[in-house]
Design a protein around this motif. Structure first.
Motif, PDB file in Angstrom:
ATOM      1  N   THR A 118       0.864  -1.177   0.000  1.00  0.00           N
ATOM      2  CA  THR A 118       0.000   0.000   0.000  1.00  0.00           C
ATOM      3  C   THR A 118       0.901   1.228   0.000  1.00  0.00           C
ATOM      4  O   THR A 118       2.040   1.177   0.457  1.00  0.00           O
ATOM      5  CB  THR A 118      -0.932   0.058   1.229  1.00  0.00           C
TER       6      THR A 118
ATOM      7  N   PRO B 248      -4.188   5.781  -3.592  1.00  0.00           N
ATOM      8  CA  PRO B 248      -4.526   4.656  -4.476  1.00  0.00           C
ATOM      9  C   PRO B 248      -3.454   4.399  -5.543  1.00  0.00           C
ATOM     10  O   PRO B 248      -2.674   5.284  -5.889  1.00  0.00           O
ATOM     11  CB  PRO B 248      -5.830   5.121  -5.136  1.00  0.00           C
TER      12      PRO B 248
ATOM     13  N   TYR C 184      -3.274   3.438  -9.533  1.00  0.00           N
ATOM     14  CA  TYR C 184      -4.185   3.687 -10.641  1.00  0.00           C
ATOM     15  C   TYR C 184      -3.991   2.673 -11.758  1.00  0.00           C
ATOM     16  O   TYR C 184      -2.888   2.133 -11.933  1.00  0.00           O
ATOM     17  CB  TYR C 184      -3.993   5.111 -11.178  1.00  0.00           C
ATOM     18  N   LYS C 185      -5.069   2.416 -12.484  1.00  0.00           N
ATOM     19  CA  LYS C 185      -5.016   1.498 -13.615  1.00  0.00           C
ATOM     20  C   LYS C 185      -3.818   1.860 -14.497  1.00  0.00           C
ATOM     21  O   LYS C 185      -3.559   3.036 -14.752  1.00  0.00           O
ATOM     22  CB  LYS C 185      -6.313   1.594 -14.416  1.00  0.00           C
TER      23      LYS C 185
ATOM     24  N   GLU D 230      -6.758  -2.272 -12.282  1.00  0.00           N
ATOM     25  CA  GLU D 230      -7.836  -1.332 -11.973  1.00  0.00           C
ATOM     26  C   GLU D 230      -7.430  -0.522 -10.750  1.00  0.00           C
ATOM     27  O   GLU D 230      -6.578  -0.946  -9.977  1.00  0.00           O
ATOM     28  CB  GLU D 230      -9.154  -2.060 -11.721  1.00  0.00           C
ATOM     29  N   ASP D 231      -8.014   0.653 -10.575  1.00  0.00           N
ATOM     30  CA  ASP D 231      -7.709   1.475  -9.401  1.00  0.00           C
ATOM     31  C   ASP D 231      -7.919   0.644  -8.137  1.00  0.00           C
ATOM     32  O   ASP D 231      -8.916  -0.080  -8.025  1.00  0.00           O
ATOM     33  CB  ASP D 231      -8.620   2.709  -9.353  1.00  0.00           C
ATOM     34  N   CYS D 232      -6.958   0.731  -7.204  1.00  0.00           N
ATOM     35  CA  CYS D 232      -7.052  -0.062  -5.974  1.00  0.00           C
ATOM     36  C   CYS D 232      -6.140   0.544  -4.909  1.00  0.00           C
ATOM     37  O   CYS D 232      -5.331   1.426  -5.193  1.00  0.00           O
ATOM     38  CB  CYS D 232      -6.650  -1.515  -6.241  1.00  0.00           C
ATOM     39  N   ASN D 233      -6.274   0.066  -3.683  1.00  0.00           N
ATOM     40  CA  ASN D 233      -5.443   0.557  -2.578  1.00  0.00           C
ATOM     41  C   ASN D 233      -4.295  -0.380  -2.239  1.00  0.00           C
ATOM     42  O   ASN D 233      -3.387   0.003  -1.509  1.00  0.00           O
ATOM     43  CB  ASN D 233      -6.296   0.771  -1.331  1.00  0.00           C
ATOM     44  N   THR D 234      -4.347  -1.629  -2.731  1.00  0.00           N
ATOM     45  CA  THR D 234      -3.313  -2.616  -2.412  1.00  0.00           C
ATOM     46  C   THR D 234      -2.927  -3.386  -3.669  1.00  0.00           C
ATOM     47  O   THR D 234      -3.795  -3.749  -4.460  1.00  0.00           O
ATOM     48  CB  THR D 234      -3.827  -3.615  -1.359  1.00  0.00           C
ATOM     49  N   VAL D 235      -1.629  -3.612  -3.829  1.00  0.00           N
ATOM     50  CA  VAL D 235      -1.119  -4.423  -4.936  1.00  0.00           C
ATOM     51  C   VAL D 235      -0.403  -5.622  -4.339  1.00  0.00           C
ATOM     52  O   VAL D 235       0.333  -5.497  -3.361  1.00  0.00           O
ATOM     53  CB  VAL D 235      -0.150  -3.607  -5.828  1.00  0.00           C
TER      54      VAL D 235
ATOM     55  N   VAL E 105      -0.982  -2.699 -12.784  1.00  0.00           N
ATOM     56  CA  VAL E 105      -2.226  -2.522 -12.036  1.00  0.00           C
ATOM     57  C   VAL E 105      -3.386  -2.557 -13.033  1.00  0.00           C
ATOM     58  O   VAL E 105      -3.411  -1.782 -13.994  1.00  0.00           O
ATOM     59  CB  VAL E 105      -2.208  -1.207 -11.229  1.00  0.00           C
TER      60      VAL E 105
END
Length: 125
Positions: free
Chosen positions: A25, A36, A38-39, A66-71, A64
């Motif tokens: 994160t 976040p 980003y895609k 799609e937009d998300c808070n964790t990879v 990534v």
């Protein structure tokens, strides 16, 4: 074994040849809020013997979707079978960046981030 050290939250401990996941994160230093991903961001995980080396021992790139808070960075058995068999732990340095131009986690005022590789049991035939 594959785990992030609970005391410093940055040292990764791994038995050579074991697989595992690292959840990433981004947090703002100013207030600790989550930023976040980003895609189409590219999250890059690099392990080196030390940051003075130009060659990476391992480089993983995660796009990534799609937009998300964790990879999630997934390391396979092949990824963690670094170098020849070892008889004692070996410390590598790692960093995590985005799009090759923003370091999320790496060498800072506390020193390098450590990927500690432990010996695996014999794999003789």
């Amino acid at each position: 074994m594959f785990k992030v050290d609970s005391s410093d939250k940055t040292t990764i401990k791994c038995t050579r040849g074991d697989k595992g996941n690292i959840l990433i994160t981004k947090k703002k230093k100013s207030d600790g809020s989550v930023e976040p991903f980003y895609k189409d961001d590219i999250v890059i995980f690099i392990i080196k013997n030390n940051f003075g080396d130009s060659e990476a021992v391992l480089r993983k790139e995660i796009k990534v979707e799609e937009d998300c808070n964790t990879v999630k960075i997934s390391l396979s058995k092949e990824d963690t079978t670094i170098g020849d068999l070892i008889a004692s732990p070996v410390k590598y340095q790692y960093e995590i960046s985005i799009n090759d131009d923003f370091t999320i986690l790496g060498y800072d005022e506390t020193g390098p981030k450590i990927f500690q590789l432990y010996p695996e049991g014999s794999n003789d035939e």
